[in-house]
Design an enzyme around this catalytic site. Structure first.
Site, PDB file in Angstrom:
ATOM      1  N   TYR A   1      -0.848   6.546  -3.737  1.00 43.29           N
ATOM      2  CA  TYR A   1       0.521   6.707  -4.258  1.00 43.29           C
ATOM      3  C   TYR A   1       0.544   6.814  -5.792  1.00 43.29           C
ATOM      4  O   TYR A   1       0.894   7.868  -6.343  1.00 43.29           O
ATOM      5  CB  TYR A   1       1.364   5.529  -3.755  1.00 43.29           C
ATOM      6  CG  TYR A   1       2.770   5.466  -4.283  1.00 43.29           C
ATOM      7  CD1 TYR A   1       3.555   6.620  -4.378  1.00 43.29           C
ATOM      8  CD2 TYR A   1       3.317   4.249  -4.665  1.00 43.29           C
ATOM      9  CE1 TYR A   1       4.859   6.544  -4.851  1.00 43.29           C
ATOM     10  CE2 TYR A   1       4.620   4.166  -5.126  1.00 43.29           C
ATOM     11  CZ  TYR A   1       5.388   5.309  -5.227  1.00 43.29           C
ATOM     12  OH  TYR A   1       6.671   5.233  -5.699  1.00 43.29           O
TER      13      TYR A   1
ATOM     14  N   TYR B   1      -5.221 -10.949  -3.416  1.00 44.01           N
ATOM     15  CA  TYR B   1      -5.124  -9.601  -3.989  1.00 44.01           C
ATOM     16  C   TYR B   1      -5.030  -9.694  -5.527  1.00 44.01           C
ATOM     17  O   TYR B   1      -5.798  -9.049  -6.254  1.00 44.01           O
ATOM     18  CB  TYR B   1      -3.889  -8.887  -3.413  1.00 44.01           C
ATOM     19  CG  TYR B   1      -3.461  -7.700  -4.227  1.00 44.01           C
ATOM     20  CD1 TYR B   1      -4.245  -6.560  -4.289  1.00 44.01           C
ATOM     21  CD2 TYR B   1      -2.253  -7.727  -4.950  1.00 44.01           C
ATOM     22  CE1 TYR B   1      -3.857  -5.474  -5.057  1.00 44.01           C
ATOM     23  CE2 TYR B   1      -1.860  -6.652  -5.712  1.00 44.01           C
ATOM     24  CZ  TYR B   1      -2.668  -5.524  -5.773  1.00 44.01           C
ATOM     25  OH  TYR B   1      -2.284  -4.461  -6.546  1.00 44.01           O
TER      26      TYR B   1
END
Ligand code: UDP
Length: 337
Positions: free
Chosen positions: A15, A145
């Site tokens: 993206y 993350y």
């Protein structure tokens, strides 16, 4: 007009990566996309970019790419990036994201590359003391993350100290929107992000949008986020290239304005002219009530200014992409395979 450069873009079929590729090409640069297509889409890679389908875990493939081209800089996007998944499988993130990035850093250093722009995250700030969040905020990652991204920031710090590899760590807040050229947009599988999910609820592709908690200490009880247009992120990546002539940098990237989940839903209803069915559910583990960036530093240093600062214009672009491509990149002819 800047001199054309040759840039390696890892995760360039994803993206944010694909929007940066478009920005680089628009500025006359040469681009090599390196992507394993596990999350990215071949159709998101324009024919003007060279495309290498490979994984950063594959050191032979990496060495080959660095021997075939002489890169002026590396843009590094390729990573696992779903916060919730990282809470379920921390090892996959701490190991996967760091090993692939260490491979890339070593290959770049060995090839004598001097600049690397790194896609980092607001998830570094799991317990912010001040809103808006500036670059002096203490790092306290909100998930494995975020921790994996911080590990890479630290590796880049030492790559600069020990090898002179200059880096820019760009901590994105909530990337959103789509390219005005109509060819690129957000297409994750599975989708977890608020704006595409609300649009799916507006079109009936999903029965409703679930609001993750309405009992936060915010103006309407729902979480507040800073949504930044993906092309404004891409613009920041190009601007930092020049800054890296001088020194390594780190910048927080957002609009400096927060919108609640309910405000996002209202904006989607305004833009689409449809009613969005809503259900209120429990809080999502790990969500913070408010995340808003201060991007004063990059504005001051590099004259960066968001071109799409307001939520309605961001959502209008996302809606244009989504309505033109209801199945995302699926079904589009692969431009580069
Ligand atoms: N959110 C929600 N319902 C959803 C997806 C997201 O209420 O189905 C909320 C989420 O709790 C957060 C905001 O929307 O407050 C933005 O979430 P997203 O996953 O898009 O980005 P994040 O802020 O987690 O990076």
């Amino acid at each position: 007009m800047t001199t054309p450069k040759t840039i390696l873009v890892t995760g360039g079929a994803g993206y944010v990566g694909s929007h940066c590729v478009a920005e680089l090409l628009d500025h006359g640069h040469r681009v090599v996309v390196f992507d394993n297509l596990r999350q990215g889409h071949a159709a998101a890679v324009p024919p003007e970019a060279a495309f290498v389908r490979a994984d950063l875990a594959d050191e032979t493939a990496l060495a080959r790419v660095f021997s075939e081209w002489r890169f002026d800089a590396v843009f590094h996007f390729a990573a696992l990036s779903v916060v919730g998944d990282s809470m379920r499988d921390p090892h996959a993130y701490l190991h996967g994201n760091s090993v692939t990035s260490l491979n890339l850093i070593r290959a770049a250093v060995t090839a004598g590359v001097r600049k690397l722009v790194f896609s980092s995250t607001a998830n570094l700030f799991g317990s912010p003391k001040r809103i808006p969040i500036d670059e002096d905020e203490a790092v306290d990652p909100g998930s494995p993350y975020g921790e994996s991204k911080f590990m890479i920031e630290r590796a880049l710090h030492w790559a600069d100290r020990c090898h002179g590899l200059r880096s820019a760590c760009l901590r994105y807040f909530n990337a959103a929107g789509a390219h005005p050229n109509g060819k690129l947009g957000e297409d994750h599988s599975p989708e977890t992000h608020l704006i595409p999910l609300v649009m799916d609820a507006a079109t009936g592709k999903r029965p409703h949008i679930e609001i993750f908690g309405n009992d936060y200490d915010t103006r309407d009880g729902t979480c507040i986020r800073d949504y930044i247009h993906v092309c404004d992120l891409a613009d920041a990546h190009l601007r930092v290239l020049d800054a890296l002539e001088e020194r390594s940098v780190r910048y927080n990237l957002g609009n400096g304005t927060g919108y609640s989940v309910r405000e996002v839903i209202s904006s989607v209803e305004r833009i689409t002219g449809r009613t969005v069915p809503v259900k209120v559910g429990p809080r999502r583990p790990g969500d913070l009530p408010v995340l808003i960036a201060s991007s004063e530093r990059i504005r001051r240093d590099l004259g960066w200014e968001p071109r799409f600062p307001d939520l309605d214009s961001i959502i209008a672009g996302a809606w244009a992409w989504r309505s033109a491509h209801p199945h995302g990149f699926r079904g589009l002819a692969a431009a580069a395979e």
